[in-house]
Write an enzyme that holds these catalytic residues in place. Sequence first.
Site, PDB file in Angstrom:
ATOM      1  N   LYS A   1      -8.439   3.840   1.522  1.00 34.54           N
ATOM      2  CA  LYS A   1      -8.998   3.087   2.654  1.00 34.54           C
ATOM      3  C   LYS A   1      -9.974   3.953   3.441  1.00 34.54           C
ATOM      4  CE  LYS A   1      -4.865   0.216   3.006  1.00 34.54           C
ATOM      5  NZ  LYS A   1      -3.541   0.079   3.619  1.00 34.54           N
TER       6      LYS A   1
ATOM      7  N   GLN B   1       0.356   1.662   7.779  1.00 37.52           N
ATOM      8  CA  GLN B   1       0.725   1.671   6.362  1.00 37.52           C
ATOM      9  C   GLN B   1       2.224   1.430   6.192  1.00 37.52           C
ATOM     10  OE1 GLN B   1      -1.452   1.829   3.767  1.00 37.52           O
ATOM     11  NE2 GLN B   1       0.281   1.457   2.433  1.00 37.52           N
TER      12      GLN B   1
ATOM     13  N   ASP C   1      -4.551  -6.643   9.295  1.00 40.05           N
ATOM     14  CA  ASP C   1      -3.690  -6.967   8.150  1.00 40.05           C
ATOM     15  C   ASP C   1      -3.246  -8.430   8.202  1.00 40.05           C
ATOM     16  OD1 ASP C   1      -3.300  -5.170   6.094  1.00 40.05           O
ATOM     17  OD2 ASP C   1      -1.849  -3.960   7.206  1.00 40.05           O
TER      18      ASP C   1
END
Lengths: 236, 236
Positions: free
Chosen positions: B53, B97, B120
């Site tokens: 990322k 994460q 997200d």
Amino acid sequence: MATVIDGKAVANTIRSEIADEVRLLSQKYGKVPGLAVVIVGNRKDSQSYVGMKRKACAELGIKSFDIDLPEQASEAEVIKQVHELNANPDVHGILVQLPLPKHINEDKVLTEISLEKDVDGFHPLNIGKLAMKGRDPLFLPCTPKACIELLSRSGVSIKGKKAVVVGRSNIVGLPASLLLLKEDATVTIVHSHTSQPESIIREADIVIAAARQPMMIKGKLDQTWSCSHRCWHKCC
Amino acid sequence: MATVIDGKAVANTIRSEIADEVRLLSQKYGKVPGLAVVIVGNRKDSQSYVGMKRKACAELGIKSFDIDLPEQASEAEVIKQVHELNANPDVHGILVQLPLPKHINEDKVLTEISLEKDVDGFHPLNIGKLAMKGRDPLFLPCTPKACIELLSRSGVSIKGKKAVVVGRSNIVGLPASLLLLKEDATVTIVHSHTSQPESIIREADIVIAAARQPMMIKGKLDQTWSCSHRCWHKCC
């Protein structure tokens, strides 16, 4: 052989259970649940639904708060009423009867209902929690909850069954699908863009028909049994 | 004949489109998007995802904010970092994460991310809006969005197709089902309690396999084509 679920009998049982709970609450805490029902305008079907809700409250000892606004009430007025009910500690649940008149944005009004009083369970945060694994909504939309309750009180297990929900409205079809998934059914959602819906429905163990069109789904009497609350179950 | 979707080629196209957008934003407003990636602990797979990322950010001109916390970081410390990122106007998106170490409640941490920065799309309010008709989430979970994007950029129409999603995780399976439903597919969700999943999958036009087990679903090469991003499509 078809077996008809007697929805009215189940409803009477549940109502008597609730009346007992309300009596206990009243004896123990000197408090009863309070339900506010807000209706805007004069739609006959809405008036009739609201009348039934208020009658049920009266029979069960639930305190009913009746907010009747005229058809011309503005969005701001409806929201003001919702805010007052949010702030009232004797009101534990708020139902805004849908549909609202066209000049009022329903989503906007529903979003204003305090999450803790959203007894219809229509707030997107409640729907999100209903959808997600490991999360639980504070309240479940009533019709989907009734379908599951009728199945469970009739001894029909849902886990691992093929369930088909016809329709995907925010009020019935969608939350019914999410609830069946939470109950570990294999869920298929059939809607207006589905080709050959019959073939999918024929394969189902459980069908919840929420397409706003009564008698759309017909079964042979020896294959299906239907309950009075838009919920069919095929003997499998 | 099977056709393989070249996921890497699609990704490169999308990345070059994003790089153009970032350049334009920078020229016009003197600002670039800022993405914060929070990682707790030393899991190798997580480190590798986060590394990819951050590398992608660097290549596209997106400013990356790197928050690396030790395995022993407390829940309160992680939430404090999230609050700081919420308050930082140069940070436009926050990724925490997953999985987090076992002593930290993931739901609690994710709920703290400002809705406007929940890139997200895992907040229950976003999932609720994804589920509901007439509502739109601010962000879509990335893997389901990638599946739809791969299909759409490959010229596969979704409307009216039979789609089967295998798995119902909050991260992939569930939002993929909701997204396919929004695209007017007839969606079936298959999971660990489904009996005879193969027979359901064989009937599908589109299969999204998100069961955390590669190669679980195999097709005859002349019947199915698969893409590199957990997404299969049967020629129909």
